[in-house]
Design a protein around this motif. Structure first.
Motif, PDB file in Angstrom:
ATOM      1  N   ASN A  60      -7.015 -68.961  43.213  1.00 30.88           N
ATOM      2  CA  ASN A  60      -6.132 -67.826  42.889  1.00 30.88           C
ATOM      3  C   ASN A  60      -6.547 -67.148  41.586  1.00 30.88           C
ATOM      4  OD1 ASN A  60      -4.740 -68.684  45.100  1.00 30.88           O
ATOM      5  ND2 ASN A  60      -2.785 -69.054  44.055  1.00 30.88           N
ATOM      6  N   HIS A  61      -7.079 -67.939  40.647  1.00 29.04           N
ATOM      7  CA  HIS A  61      -7.434 -67.382  39.332  1.00 29.04           C
ATOM      8  C   HIS A  61      -8.664 -66.454  39.409  1.00 29.04           C
ATOM      9  CE1 HIS A  61      -8.341 -67.065  35.091  1.00 29.04           C
ATOM     10  NE2 HIS A  61      -9.449 -67.757  35.242  1.00 29.04           N
ATOM     11  N   PRO A  62      -9.797 -66.884  39.983  1.00 30.72           N
ATOM     12  CA  PRO A  62     -10.906 -65.932  40.150  1.00 30.72           C
ATOM     13  C   PRO A  62     -10.517 -64.707  40.990  1.00 30.72           C
ATOM     14  CG  PRO A  62     -11.674 -68.182  40.551  1.00 30.72           C
ATOM     15  CD  PRO A  62     -10.193 -68.265  40.378  1.00 30.72           C
TER      16      PRO A  62
ATOM     17  N   LEU B  19     -17.071 -65.793  40.430  1.00 30.76           N
ATOM     18  CA  LEU B  19     -17.857 -67.018  40.182  1.00 30.76           C
ATOM     19  C   LEU B  19     -17.691 -67.537  38.753  1.00 30.76           C
ATOM     20  CD1 LEU B  19     -21.094 -65.632  41.897  1.00 30.76           C
ATOM     21  CD2 LEU B  19     -19.662 -67.498  42.804  1.00 30.76           C
ATOM     22  N   HIS B  20     -16.839 -66.904  37.918  1.00 31.28           N
ATOM     23  CA  HIS B  20     -16.932 -67.104  36.468  1.00 31.28           C
ATOM     24  C   HIS B  20     -16.660 -68.528  36.005  1.00 31.28           C
ATOM     25  CE1 HIS B  20     -12.509 -66.765  36.270  1.00 31.28           C
ATOM     26  NE2 HIS B  20     -12.587 -67.267  35.064  1.00 31.28           N
ATOM     27  N   ASP B  21     -15.903 -69.315  36.771  1.00 37.89           N
ATOM     28  CA  ASP B  21     -15.611 -70.690  36.344  1.00 37.89           C
ATOM     29  C   ASP B  21     -16.415 -71.733  37.135  1.00 37.89           C
ATOM     30  OD1 ASP B  21     -13.858 -70.457  34.175  1.00 37.89           O
ATOM     31  OD2 ASP B  21     -12.102 -70.193  35.458  1.00 37.89           O
ATOM     32  N   THR B  22     -17.367 -71.308  37.957  1.00 40.88           N
ATOM     33  CA  THR B  22     -18.059 -72.305  38.803  1.00 40.88           C
ATOM     34  C   THR B  22     -18.958 -73.224  37.983  1.00 40.88           C
ATOM     35  OG1 THR B  22     -19.828 -70.725  39.362  1.00 40.88           O
ATOM     36  CG2 THR B  22     -18.012 -70.943  40.952  1.00 40.88           C
TER      37      THR B  22
ATOM     38  N   SER C 210      -5.671 -62.238  32.798  1.00 39.16           N
ATOM     39  CA  SER C 210      -5.135 -63.135  33.828  1.00 39.16           C
ATOM     40  C   SER C 210      -4.493 -64.369  33.187  1.00 39.16           C
ATOM     41  CB  SER C 210      -6.268 -63.543  34.775  1.00 39.16           C
ATOM     42  OG  SER C 210      -5.839 -64.530  35.673  1.00 39.16           O
ATOM     43  N   ASN C 211      -5.172 -64.942  32.201  1.00 43.77           N
ATOM     44  CA  ASN C 211      -4.631 -66.163  31.591  1.00 43.77           C
ATOM     45  C   ASN C 211      -3.386 -65.874  30.747  1.00 43.77           C
ATOM     46  OD1 ASN C 211      -6.288 -68.056  32.757  1.00 43.77           O
ATOM     47  ND2 ASN C 211      -7.873 -67.895  31.179  1.00 43.77           N
ATOM     48  N   LEU C 212      -3.346 -64.724  30.053  1.00 41.00           N
ATOM     49  CA  LEU C 212      -2.122 -64.399  29.298  1.00 41.00           C
ATOM     50  C   LEU C 212      -0.948 -64.208  30.252  1.00 41.00           C
ATOM     51  CD1 LEU C 212      -2.856 -62.047  26.282  1.00 41.00           C
ATOM     52  CD2 LEU C 212      -2.913 -64.529  26.437  1.00 41.00           C
TER      53      LEU C 212
ATOM     54  N   ALA D  26     -10.813 -59.339  31.923  1.00 44.84           N
ATOM     55  CA  ALA D  26      -9.993 -59.708  33.090  1.00 44.84           C
ATOM     56  C   ALA D  26      -9.537 -61.163  32.990  1.00 44.84           C
ATOM     57  CB  ALA D  26     -10.786 -59.471  34.380  1.00 44.84           C
ATOM     58  N   ASP D  27     -10.419 -62.038  32.499  1.00 46.70           N
ATOM     59  CA  ASP D  27     -10.081 -63.469  32.391  1.00 46.70           C
ATOM     60  C   ASP D  27      -8.934 -63.679  31.399  1.00 46.70           C
ATOM     61  OD1 ASP D  27     -10.426 -66.221  32.926  1.00 46.70           O
ATOM     62  OD2 ASP D  27     -11.886 -66.449  31.304  1.00 46.70           O
ATOM     63  N   LYS D  28      -9.057 -63.055  30.229  1.00 46.08           N
ATOM     64  CA  LYS D  28      -8.013 -63.244  29.214  1.00 46.08           C
ATOM     65  C   LYS D  28      -6.703 -62.592  29.666  1.00 46.08           C
ATOM     66  CE  LYS D  28     -10.465 -65.595  26.229  1.00 46.08           C
ATOM     67  NZ  LYS D  28     -11.363 -66.237  27.217  1.00 46.08           N
TER      68      LYS D  28
HETATM   69 ZN    ZN Z   1     -10.978 -68.119  33.907  1.00 47.67          ZN
END
Ligand code: ZN
Ligand code: NDP
Length: 176
Positions: free
Chosen positions: A33-35, A59-62, A124-126, A120-122
């Motif tokens: 869900n996160h990617p 693919l950013h966390d693979t 999404s995480n916030l 986008a990552d930050k």
């Molecule tokens: Zn991430």
């Protein structure tokens, strides 16, 4: 390969690699869900159309969180996508506190494509820390996460005003 085929291949690859992982929220949401949320922020909210950025987001966390190697990514998706993923991957040999500091120090020096993935990552995480935070995080820890994410993003501003505004809107939900 067409752009859409490549994007579907990146989504399938990430879904497979993350298949046994969960996020840290109380419901232990499926990791993928996160990617997907990064890709959605980039495409639907940021208007980003660069296929390499979308694939790198999926693919950013693979490499950081699964057994995926850089060589494997290059073989499947090519040098450009692998390079963006590497730019947003922490060195897991370092202690957490050093990784956090290095993200702040490195953010200004990565490629424009990697900056979009970071935005986008930050964001999404916030959004997650505001609404579905990791289980057992205190208010102070949630606030510290918001402040660290802002320190990272403040280093790379000027690359995509629309995505930066989305980050700022997420930051406005800093827990009180
Ligand atoms: Zn991430
Ligand atoms: P992290 O900051 O690494 O945990 C947050 C990361 O977990 C996010 O960046 C995200 O990474 C991932 N994640 C998974 N699920 C969620 C979710 N639901 N919401 C948000 N993020 C999620 O925390 P650590 O436990 O690893 O600790 C890191 C630092 O925090 C250390 O430097 C440590 O010193 C400090 N710390 C602070 C404490 C405090 O109370 N202030 C207590 C303990 C440690 P991704 O996008 O990559 O998946």
């Amino acid at each position: 390969m067409t752009d859409l085929k490549l994007i579907m291949q990146a989504l399938s690859f990430a879904a497979h690699k993350h298949r046994d992982q969960r996020r840290k929220d109380v419901d232990a949401s499926p990791y993928i869900n996160h990617p997907i949320s990064l890709a959605s922020i980039l495409i639907n909210e940021g208007g980003v159309t660069d296929v390499n950025v979308i694939c790198a987001a999926l693919l950013h966390d693979t490499i950081e969180d699964t057994d995926t190697t850089p060589e494997e990514l290059e073989q499947a998706f090519g040098f450009a996508i692998k390079t963006i993923v590497m730019e947003v991957t922490d060195d897991k040999l370092l202690p957490k506190v050093d990784r956090k500091r290095l993200q702040i120090e490195h953010a200004a020096h990565v490629s424009p494509q990697a900056k979009l993935v970071k935005l986008a990552d930050k964001t999404s995480n916030l959004r997650d820390v505001a609404v579905n935070p990791p289980e057992n995080w205190s208010l102070q820890r949630r606030q510290e996460y918001f402040d660290w994410a802002k320190q990272v993003i403040d280093q790379l501003r000027g690359v995509h005003p629309q995505l930066e505004a989305l980050f700022d809107a997420a930051y406005a939900s800093r827990p009180k």
